[in-house]
Design an enzyme around this catalytic site. Structure first.
Site, PDB file in Angstrom:
ATOM      1  N   LYS A 166      99.208  51.492  29.130  1.00 30.01           N
ATOM      2  CA  LYS A 166      99.714  52.865  29.089  1.00 30.01           C
ATOM      3  C   LYS A 166     101.089  52.445  29.318  1.00 30.01           C
ATOM      4  O   LYS A 166     101.884  52.076  30.276  1.00 30.01           O
ATOM      5  CB  LYS A 166      98.965  53.408  30.476  1.00 30.01           C
ATOM      6  CG  LYS A 166      97.483  53.526  30.304  1.00 30.01           C
ATOM      7  CD  LYS A 166      97.156  54.417  29.195  1.00 30.01           C
ATOM      8  CE  LYS A 166      95.606  54.417  28.864  1.00 30.01           C
ATOM      9  NZ  LYS A 166      95.297  55.224  27.847  1.00 30.01           N
ATOM     10  N   ASP A 194      99.876  52.652  24.514  1.00 34.12           N
ATOM     11  CA  ASP A 194      99.262  54.170  24.595  1.00 34.12           C
ATOM     12  C   ASP A 194      99.952  55.178  25.410  1.00 34.12           C
ATOM     13  O   ASP A 194     100.168  54.988  26.752  1.00 34.12           O
ATOM     14  CB  ASP A 194      97.823  54.178  25.016  1.00 34.12           C
ATOM     15  CG  ASP A 194      97.085  55.337  24.891  1.00 34.12           C
ATOM     16  OD1 ASP A 194      97.796  56.549  24.474  1.00 34.12           O
ATOM     17  OD2 ASP A 194      95.922  55.600  25.257  1.00 34.12           O
ATOM     18  N   GLU A 220      99.939  54.486  20.297  1.00 33.36           N
ATOM     19  CA  GLU A 220      98.859  55.494  20.271  1.00 33.36           C
ATOM     20  C   GLU A 220      99.375  56.772  21.167  1.00 33.36           C
ATOM     21  O   GLU A 220     100.228  56.766  22.122  1.00 33.36           O
ATOM     22  CB  GLU A 220      97.608  54.784  21.197  1.00 33.36           C
ATOM     23  CG  GLU A 220      96.427  55.831  21.600  1.00 33.36           C
ATOM     24  CD  GLU A 220      95.186  55.062  22.084  1.00 33.36           C
ATOM     25  OE1 GLU A 220      95.055  53.664  21.514  1.00 33.36           O
ATOM     26  OE2 GLU A 220      94.508  55.893  22.528  1.00 33.36           O
ATOM     27  N   GLU A 246      91.770  60.684  19.367  1.00 33.30           N
ATOM     28  CA  GLU A 246      90.709  60.990  20.472  1.00 33.30           C
ATOM     29  C   GLU A 246      90.520  62.589  20.879  1.00 33.30           C
ATOM     30  O   GLU A 246      89.596  62.781  21.563  1.00 33.30           O
ATOM     31  CB  GLU A 246      91.002  60.166  21.813  1.00 33.30           C
ATOM     32  CG  GLU A 246      92.374  60.565  22.433  1.00 33.30           C
ATOM     33  CD  GLU A 246      92.614  59.581  23.651  1.00 33.30           C
ATOM     34  OE1 GLU A 246      93.050  58.610  23.060  1.00 33.30           O
ATOM     35  OE2 GLU A 246      92.446  59.901  24.768  1.00 33.30           O
ATOM     36  N   ASP A 269      86.405  60.007  19.057  1.00 30.39           N
ATOM     37  CA  ASP A 269      85.491  59.635  20.238  1.00 30.39           C
ATOM     38  C   ASP A 269      83.918  60.166  19.997  1.00 30.39           C
ATOM     39  O   ASP A 269      84.053  61.457  19.951  1.00 30.39           O
ATOM     40  CB  ASP A 269      86.101  60.004  21.529  1.00 30.39           C
ATOM     41  CG  ASP A 269      85.257  59.506  22.629  1.00 30.39           C
ATOM     42  OD1 ASP A 269      84.004  59.726  22.866  1.00 30.39           O
ATOM     43  OD2 ASP A 269      85.955  59.025  23.714  1.00 30.39           O
ATOM     44  N   HIS A 296      87.588  55.632  19.899  1.00 32.07           N
ATOM     45  CA  HIS A 296      87.940  55.773  21.253  1.00 32.07           C
ATOM     46  C   HIS A 296      86.733  55.765  21.883  1.00 32.07           C
ATOM     47  O   HIS A 296      85.675  56.343  21.424  1.00 32.07           O
ATOM     48  CB  HIS A 296      88.697  57.064  21.523  1.00 32.07           C
ATOM     49  CG  HIS A 296      89.291  57.278  22.882  1.00 32.07           C
ATOM     50  ND1 HIS A 296      88.268  58.332  23.624  1.00 32.07           N
ATOM     51  CD2 HIS A 296      90.184  57.033  23.574  1.00 32.07           C
ATOM     52  CE1 HIS A 296      88.881  58.412  24.672  1.00 32.07           C
ATOM     53  NE2 HIS A 296      90.012  57.749  24.785  1.00 32.07           N
ATOM     54  N   GLU A 329      86.856  49.625  22.052  1.00 37.99           N
ATOM     55  CA  GLU A 329      87.878  49.980  23.209  1.00 37.99           C
ATOM     56  C   GLU A 329      86.780  49.878  24.572  1.00 37.99           C
ATOM     57  O   GLU A 329      85.714  50.519  24.754  1.00 37.99           O
ATOM     58  CB  GLU A 329      88.358  51.382  23.347  1.00 37.99           C
ATOM     59  CG  GLU A 329      89.230  51.731  24.722  1.00 37.99           C
ATOM     60  CD  GLU A 329      89.996  53.089  24.541  1.00 37.99           C
ATOM     61  OE1 GLU A 329      89.735  53.721  23.623  1.00 37.99           O
ATOM     62  OE2 GLU A 329      90.968  52.907  25.191  1.00 37.99           O
TER      63      GLU A 329
HETATM   64 CA    CA Z   1      94.207  56.774  24.436  1.00 43.98          CA
END
Ligand code: CA
Length: 376
Positions: A166, A194, A220, A246, A269, A296, A329
């Protein structure tokens, strides 16, 4: 096989160690499961991505339209519900609620026909999915670079060939974290970043340009998902392939984003895009627009199982001897619902995850655990 009962289960667990994405602090894990029971007593499970309480309210509002209908009418039910809520529901919680219902109906179909969902959806391309480890959130009040580097090194030690961290906590801080992580995982592990849309286009371009020296596999959600033109700017302004999707719910939202050349890697997702029925339609869109589809996944064992069923049916694109399998993921942050609520937890072996082969989603819910985690 008529639908007799629809129940929502909000699961809640307070986290001992809160963690942060670019814009949110996670103090608890809270997810919504949907349980659909037929008159004959068969039960199917689904899950909704996003705020559990709002999803539960929407599923409850949809329930009268489900009772008494054949559970086999998965597509007609999807479209009837969507038609009913379309005027206010082209994006967002209508789709996430629909997703949980749709997945539960597919689970029921699989149990009825005694086949895994991937079989009912036309057959699997693969039985084992290579996973990437998702983690690297900022611990509340902690040193992100050091924590992230150590965490990712651990995943590489477990056998993961790809990891995602992240960012979105400020340019200099993020670059320090990316450098420390690359150093810790070595040159041969795929590294994804991300931002959880924590940047505007100007800053995202700077991050992408400066981070590219660390061999980043994808960048991302650099910017907010509705800002499609900002995506275009970031894509043109820096060299790392962009990923996102997502929160693009439904085929219309995704088609609009793809028409505007926003991303090279699309991440629908299953629990948000509209369920397995809608996710299957996204395969065609990704093919037509020639973007790479890497779904996702975020949630409980139900979301994980639904994600795996979807990964199994993704066709190789392009076809070749050296097939690139879409990576799963696999969230590695603490979430008791990933393991505890099923009789046989879905785990990775050396970074690889087997697609459940039992009927439906291929999982058995542990009802005692479900009750123990049920929100008051
Ligand atoms: Ca994400």
């Amino acid at each position: 096989m008529k639908i007799a009962k629809v129940q929502t289960h909000i699961l809640h667990h307070d986290l001992a160690q809160p963690f942060q994405s670019s814009f949110s602090t996670f103090r608890a894990r809270r997810h919504l499961l949907v349980e659909i029971e037929t008159e004959s007593g068969l039960i199917g499970w689904g899950e909704c991505l996003g705020p559990a309480d709002i999803n539960a309210a929407v599923v409850t509002a949809m329930t009268p339209m489900l009772i008494g209908r054949s559970a086999h009418d998965i597509e007609p039910i999807w479209l009837d519900l969507y038609n009913q809520f379309r005027d206010q529901g082209q994006r967002g919680v209508i789709h996430t609620a629909l997703s949980g219902i749709d997945i539960a109906l597919w689970d029921l179909a699989g149990k009825y026909f005694d086949a895994p969902i991937h079989q009912l959806m036309g057959g699997a391309w693969r039985r084992v999915i290579p996973a990437y480890a998702t983690g690297g959130f900022r611990p509340e009040g902690g040193d992100h670079a050091a924590a992230c580097a150590a965490e990712m090194a651990q995943y590489v030690g477990e056998g993961f060939e790809a990891v995602k961290i992240k960012i979105g906590y400020g340019i200099e801080s993020d670059l320090k974290t990316i450098a420390a992580t690359r150093q810790a995982i070595g040159p041969n592990t795929e590294l994804m970043i991300d931002a959880n849309h924590g940047y505007d286009a100007v800053d995202a371009i700077e991050v992408g340009r400066r981070a590219s020296q660390y061999d980043i596999h994808w960048f991302e959600e650099p910017v907010v998902p509705e800002a499609l033109r900002a995506y275009q700017q970031v894509r043109q302004g820096q060299p790392i392939p962009l990923a996102g999707g997502e929160t693009w719910h439904g085929r219309w939202a995704i088609d609009e984003a793809l028409q505007q050349n926003t991303v090279q890697i699309l991440q629908p997702d299953v629990c948000g895009v509209g369920g397995l029925s809608e996710a299957r339609k996204i395969i065609t869109l990704a093919d037509i627009h020639q973007v790479r589809l890497v779904p996702h996944v975020w949630g409980t064992a139900v979301a994980l199982a639904a994600g795996l069923q979807f990964h199994a049916i993704l066709p190789p694109n392009p076809p070749s001897h050296e097939q690139r399998s879409p990576r799963l993921e696999f969230d590695r942050t603490y979430n008791p619902f990933r393991q505890d609520i099923v009789e046989a937890p879905i785990e990775h072996k050396n970074g690889q995850v087997a697609v459940p082969q039992g009927p439906g989603l291929g999982i058995s819910i542990n009802r005692d655990a479900l009750l123990a985690y049920r929100a008051a």
